[in-house]
Design a protein around this motif. Structure first.
Motif, short mmCIF file in Angstrom:
data_model
loop_
_atom_site.label_atom_id
_atom_site.label_comp_id
_atom_site.label_asym_id
_atom_site.label_seq_id
_atom_site.Cartn_x
_atom_site.Cartn_y
_atom_site.Cartn_z
N VAL A 150 0.93 -0.77 -0.15
CA VAL A 150 -0.06 0.25 -0.35
C VAL A 150 0.55 1.31 -0.11
CG1 VAL A 150 -1.78 1.25 1.11
CG2 VAL A 150 -1.49 -0.93 1.06
N VAL B 231 -6.99 2.42 4.59
CA VAL B 231 -6.53 0.95 3.34
C VAL B 231 -6.18 0.08 4.31
CG1 VAL B 231 -6.30 -0.17 1.17
CG2 VAL B 231 -7.18 2.18 1.64
N ALA C 122 -1.34 -1.59 -4.03
CA ALA C 122 -2.78 -0.55 -3.60
C ALA C 122 -2.19 1.24 -3.29
CB ALA C 122 -3.38 -0.42 -2.77
N SER D 35 -2.75 5.17 -3.45
CA SER D 35 -3.62 6.07 -3.48
C SER D 35 -3.01 7.37 -4.16
CB SER D 35 -3.17 5.85 -1.90
OG SER D 35 -4.23 7.21 -1.26
N GLY E 66 -6.81 4.26 -6.06
CA GLY E 66 -8.60 4.90 -4.99
C GLY E 66 -7.42 6.10 -4.42
N ASP F 135 -13.31 2.64 -1.11
CA ASP F 135 -12.89 3.39 -0.31
C ASP F 135 -12.23 1.99 0.10
OD1 ASP F 135 -15.09 1.26 0.35
OD2 ASP F 135 -16.67 2.77 0.15
N ALA F 136 -11.79 1.36 1.85
CA ALA F 136 -11.01 1.28 2.22
C ALA F 136 -12.10 -0.84 2.17
CB ALA F 136 -10.41 1.16 3.35
N ARG F 137 -12.92 -0.35 1.78
CA ARG F 137 -13.99 -1.44 2.57
C ARG F 137 -14.39 -2.16 0.79
NH1 ARG F 137 -17.96 0.80 6.33
NH2 ARG F 137 -17.48 -0.40 8.29
N ALA G 13 -11.50 -2.05 -1.14
CA ALA G 13 -10.37 -2.84 -1.62
C ALA G 13 -10.92 -3.29 -1.63
CB ALA G 13 -9.78 -1.17 -1.56
#
Length: 365
Positions: free
Chosen positions: A95, A110, A146, A148, A175, A197-199, A201
């Motif tokens: 991440v 995340v 991931a 950002s 994201g 969003d984190a969920r 993802a």
């Protein structure tokens, strides 16, 4: 107690810069049985979103916004340290924030949600240079990256990073607000997936992402870059800012009374306008530029600065870029939007801008 009640209590603590109380609210929520993921996203995340809204409305200074963010980051650490460790059994995910992206809290959320769900996570934090990220990928071999970004002007860098990750064999899920509504720019730039969003993802990463296509080139995604307008505008951005600033001094005599700080802030704001124009040219989406200017107009209005002060800058920039058809079309479109939503003919030509000491650094939080 509901997540909204906890968020209200956390907001009060953060507003008062009471880190002890902020931790008490969050830890008390989990002790009372609230799911840690809910605390992360619907309490801490909700408060951080409110921090941004309050700054935009000019009810929170830049310094206060930074202080609030720092408290939220430490509260996340306090929460995660208080929880039982979850043994990782799922895919390994790196991440990271795009190079130049300092807004790290969304990526941190995340990372923590992924950890709670049993993923193996390497959280690399803010502003990760692409070369360093690729070195990390070669050394650790994650199953996915991931990526950002909250600031749209980082999209060209994000594109290069996505392409480099894929060349290293790692698929990318993107994201953050930079990637546009519905993640339109993430998919345009070749990411394998996008998450709002984190969920979402974590849900998406529960299934392996498709492996990247070998031999993919960044130019394949954006063939319009062949006209070189983005390259020329981005390379000459400093000269464009200097020329437009000089033109504004001629149009707005009050600028002669500016302090050194006001001069610096005005130049910074002009640089943001040029950067967003360049990014819109890169993406090939005029809505990115007009959306930024409409948002900036709202920020100026909240600070009692007439949004019409943007129009002379756009006119001067159009004159400088008269040989660039895509750029001038974007500038003309933006001028129409601003003239329609913020009519102020007195500010479109020479003369002082009433109450406008400078364009506030509305994009620099």
């Amino acid at each position: 107690m509901t997540p909204r009640d906890c968020a209200d209590r956390l907001w009060a603590a953060v507003s008062a810069r009471d880190e002890f109380e902020a931790e008490e609210v969050v830890l008390g929520a989990t002790e009372a049985g609230m799911d840690p993921e809910t605390v992360l996203l619907e309490v801490i995340g909700a408060v951080q979103h409110r921090v941004g809204q309050e700054w935009a409305a000019n009810r929170l200074s830049v310094a206060a916004e930074h202080a609030a963010t720092a408290i939220n980051e430490r509260v996340v650490s306090a929460l995660t340290l208080s929880l039982p460790r979850v043994r990782p059994t799922r895919a390994k995910v790196a991440v990271a924030c795009v190079d130049g992206e300092w807004h790290a809290l969304p990526a941190r959320l995340v990372a923590e949600v992924l950890r709670l769900r049993g993923f193996r996570v390497d959280y690399l934090g803010a502003q990760v240079p692409t070369a360093h990220l690729i070195t990390h990928l070669h050394r650790t071999g994650p199953d996915a990256v991931a990526l950002s970004s909250s600031i749209a002007t980082r999209l060209p860098t994000a594109h290069a990073t996505i392409t480099a990750c894929q060349a290293a064999g790692a698929p990318v899920i993107a994201g953050g607000a930079a990637f546009g509504p519905g993640g339109r720019y993430a998919l345009l730039l070749g990411a394998q997936a996008w998450a709002a969003d984190a969920r979402s993802a974590a849900d998406r990463l529960a299934t392996p992402l498709p492996r990247p296509t070998l031999g993919h080139q960044a130019i394949d995604d954006l063939p319009h870059l062949a006209d070189q307008e983005y390259t020329m505008v981005s390379r000459t951005s400093a000269l464009l800012v200097k020329s437009v600033y000089a033109g504004l001094e001629d149009r707005l005599p009050r600028m002669g009374e500016y302090t050194e700080e006001q001069r610096q802030r005005t130049a910074e704001d002009l640089a943001h306008i040029v950067d967003f124009l360049a990014t819109a040219l890169y993406i090939g989406d005029g809505g990115l530029f007009t959306g930024f200017l409409a948002w900036t107009a709202d920020i100026l209005t909240a600070r009692s600065v007439p949004a019409g002060v943007l129009l002379p800058a756009l006119e001067l920039l159009t004159a400088e870029l008269r040989d660039f058809p895509r750029a001038t079309a974007l500038l003309d479109q933006a001028a129409v939007v601003l003239s329609t939503t913020n009519p102020d003919p007195a500010l479109a030509g020479p003369g002082p801008a009433p109450r406008a000491q400078h364009l506030p650094g509305a994009t620099t939080t």
